[in-house]
Design an enzyme around this catalytic site. Structure first.
Site, short mmCIF file in Angstrom:
data_model
loop_
_atom_site.label_atom_id
_atom_site.label_comp_id
_atom_site.label_asym_id
_atom_site.label_seq_id
_atom_site.Cartn_x
_atom_site.Cartn_y
_atom_site.Cartn_z
N SER A 169 35.97 -9.61 25.48
CA SER A 169 35.24 -10.81 25.08
C SER A 169 33.89 -10.87 25.77
CB SER A 169 36.04 -12.06 25.42
OG SER A 169 35.27 -13.23 25.20
N GLU A 224 41.47 -3.55 15.09
CA GLU A 224 40.86 -3.93 16.36
C GLU A 224 41.76 -3.36 17.46
OE1 GLU A 224 39.33 -7.91 16.70
OE2 GLU A 224 39.87 -8.36 14.64
N HIS A 246 33.50 -8.21 21.84
CA HIS A 246 33.54 -9.01 20.62
C HIS A 246 32.16 -9.62 20.31
CE1 HIS A 246 37.77 -8.84 19.61
NE2 HIS A 246 37.58 -9.73 18.65
N HIS A 288 31.63 -6.99 13.57
CA HIS A 288 32.63 -8.02 13.79
C HIS A 288 32.01 -9.35 14.22
CE1 HIS A 288 36.69 -9.35 13.79
NE2 HIS A 288 36.82 -9.48 15.10
#
Length: 676
Positions: free
Chosen positions: A291, A449, A239, A131
């Site tokens: 994140s 996701e 991520h 990703h």
């Protein structure tokens, strides 16, 4: 080839790991084979897409187009087969890409069938993406995902298919007796919850499972042959967005760096060599709300330098994985797998899974206004806001739709509908679900996701049907296709970015729980799983090519391709940046898969020896158009802290398109300079 600079941290860890990687077993070969229940293979393929003027995938910014390479994209393939039943096998491939779309998987399977027969099929091939948001897009066959890349990009599509296929073929040819090891640990400081308000809507018991609102689980599967490690797959949810929407250089981002560091800087892998040596893949898990930008702004945390952050977050993932190598327990048990297709636009979900005691139904895909608002990693236009009720224009339209259709309200509310992408045919609706067993480890592979609480529910559902613990189940998102996000119904009600991008409505996660329970029960019973509805083969709507290819290249007036326009200085210290500019041509004429656009070379008594290329962290390849047909290549090399003293030079390789269409190779070499 790759650079030789190391992180410079954890020297004892590195020394110990390096010793492990080069050690050999003293046990007799026959005894080792009796103790090694698996056949193991691994391989690497270059999947680097078009390095210039190709829209990038992830942040949905039309202006974010490739201008060169920081690090090449790789596909890392691992094949595991039972030693006594080699037909019982699985291939797991981790790809440095934003997503793995269904048409890419179909093309890979077709080529594998041509070359290897029925050895790899939909059942036993698991393709999953890291990703990274720093890679070219335009390789979907569905319209939505090619909008911001100015249509379908056949060069990037071909790079992915060719490189993934090559990695699998190499892993297959590399099969030999070996052992698997499994270890689990925790990693902090590499993720933060970017959707905390949505997370807080979940039940207290589930929130207690994640006291810091992050999933710290890091899971390592090690591959050992002849008494030494030869590969590893790590799953950790964060991520791959350390690089911001302002970056236009191709990179595997933090997960790509983690793999590169373990392979090249610790283990000495030469990517352009025949034998991979050691293959390390850093795969995703349930990363929807995780994140790496610890300050919750693009390119921030732990520093304000996005490239430093990429290296730091990647380095932390590597260090956590490497610490687990010595504690890995031997894996035992068979290889098995189940796969099915689900039409997510109309799943009837039993009360057992909905959580409210009522039967519910998913519906055709729709994007919410909160989707357009973007996430903290890449905010969208300022006139869109996250949160239910925060976009009144679309809220008014949605309320009218909900009044006209109570069924739509029950399935999609409180989403403020922005775009009915399902009705338009812009996204896939028939999606693959896959369950892979490797000994006691079970991989739940799905094309979404998934949030961390959503992942917890999936793991518990599958573990209960298999009679194992949730710790033996790993959710592998971004697998085999792509269709947005997957939140819990409670998180969905917040309508943050993740909920707005949960396209099939509020009951999507319960639908997946139900369908995975079905195939997990099949696996436990030794029964076949229903294939499900027919796949959407080769949808042509997304293959529209709006951007023309390279027409012709021309050098600057009075110059030839490869001429040096800006020479390096006479000498550099370690840590300083060397810059050389060449008269160049469009890199999309030849993506140079498995090769390079640049070489950094050092003079030795035997001649010039290459120490780095465009796959290395220490180099950057910047391409720029100059006028209509002319272009330049600026090559940067940051001299590593451990670079040997001596005389160096920079070499640029390229391919120019002449009038009439012929492609001609060229190269250029800079003046030499001193280091040290």
């Amino acid at each position: 080839m790759g650079g030789a600079e190391a992180l410079g941290r954890r020297p004892l860890l590195k020394a110990g790991l390096a010793a492990l990687l080069t050690s050999t077993s003293t046990a007799p070969a026959s005894a080792r084979q009796r103790a090694e229940p698996y056949l193991l293979g691994r391989g690497i393929g270059d999947v680097t897409g078009q390095a210039a003027e190709n829209g990038m995938m992830g942040y949905a910014r039309i202006g974010q187009r490739t201008t060169g390479i920081h690090q090449r994209q790789r596909a890392r393939a691992f094949v595991v087969a039972e030693h006594d039943r080699p037909d019982r096998r699985v291939a797991v491939v981790v790809v440095d890409a934003g997503m793995v779309f269904g048409c890419v998987r179909e093309a890979v399977l077709k080529r594998l069938a041509e070359r290897l027969g029925n050895r790899y099929t939909h059942r036993n091939l698991l393709l999953t993406a890291t990703h990274t948001h720093a890679a070219p897009g335009g390789f979907s066959c569905h319209t939505l995902y090619n909008v911001t890349t100015v249509g379908f990009q056949p060069g990037t599509f071909e790079a992915l298919v060719t490189g993934i296929t090559a990695a699998i073929e190499r892993a297959d040819a590399n099969l030999a007796p070996g052992r698997l090891g499994l270890a689990r640990g925790e990693l902090s400081g590499a993720s933060v919850n970017r959707s905390r308000a949505a997370f807080e809507r979940n039940p207290a018991e589930e929130k207690r499972h994640f006291p810091e609102a992050v999933d710290p689980s890091t899971v390592l599967l090690t591959f050992e042959r002849d008494g030494r490690p030869v590969g590893a797959i790590n799953w950790f949810p964060t991520h791959a967005t350390s690089l911001s929407p302002d970056n236009t250089l191709i990179s595997g981002d933090n997960k790509g760096y983690a793999a590169y560091h373990w392979e090249r800087e610790v283990s000495g892998v030469d990517y352009r060599g025949a034998e991979p040596g050691f293959v390390a893949a850093f795969a995703q898990s349930n990363a929807a709300d995780m994140s790496p930008n610890l300050e919750l702004r693009p390119g921030t945390g732990p520093t304000d330098d996005e490239f430093a952050n990429t290296r730091i977050i990647g380095g932390r993932q590597y260090a956590a994985a490497a610490r687990l190598v010595n504690s890995a327990r031997p894996v035992s048990g068979g290889i098995d797998h189940r796969v099915s297709r689900v039409d997510m636009s109309g799943v009837t979900v039993a009360p057992e899974f909905t959580g409210d005691g009522r039967q519910r139904t998913t519906c055709a895909a729709a994007l919410g206004a909160s989707f357009a608002a973007g996430a903290e990693d890449g905010p969208g236009p300022s006139f869109f806001d996250e949160g239910a009720g925060n976009n009144p224009f679309f809220g008014t339209i949605s309320e009218a739709l909900y009044r006209a259709s109570p069924e739509l309200r029950e399935r999609q509310a409180p989403k403020e509908i922005l775009l009915p992408v399902g009705a338009l045919g812009w996204v896939p609706r028939v999606l693959p679900i896959q369950l892979v067993r490797i000994g006691e480890l079970h991989l739940v592979a799905l094309p979404q996701e998934v949030s961390i609480v959503g992942g917890l529910r999936l793991r518990r559902t599958v573990a209960e049907r298999l009679g194992t613990t949730p710790e033996n189940v790993v959710v592998v998102g971004y697998s085999n296709d792509y269709a947005g996000y997957l939140t819990t119904p409670e998180e969905y009600d917040q309508q943050a970015y993740e909920g707005g991008h949960t396209m099939f409505g509020r009951w999507s996660l319960p639908a997946y729980q139900q369908e995975f329970a079905r195939i997990a029960s099949d696996l436990a019973a030794g029964a076949e799983s229903a294939a499900g509805p027919s796949a959407e083969l080769n949808p042509e709507g997304g293959r529209v090519r709006l951007q023309p290819g390279v027409v012709v290249d021309a050098p600057p007036p009075g110059k030839e391709f490869g001429d040096v326009l800006e020479q390096p200085g006479e000498s550099y210290g370690r840590g300083e940046r060397v810059r050389v500019v060449f008269a160049s041509a469009h890199p999309n004429n030849n993506r140079r898969g498995g090769d390079t656009f640049l070489l950094v070379q050092r003079r030795t008594p035997a001649g010039w020896s290459t120490v780095a290329d465009d796959g290395d962290w220490s180099t950057e390849y910047h391409w720029a158009r100059k006028g209509v047909a002319a272009s330049t290549a600026a090559i940067h090399w940051t001299v590593p802290s451990r670079a040997a003293s001596g005389e160096y030079r920079i070499v640029h390789r390229g391919d120019a398109k002449e009038p009439g269409g012929r492609i001609r190779r060229f190269s250029g070499t800079s003046a030499s300079f001193r280091v040290g």
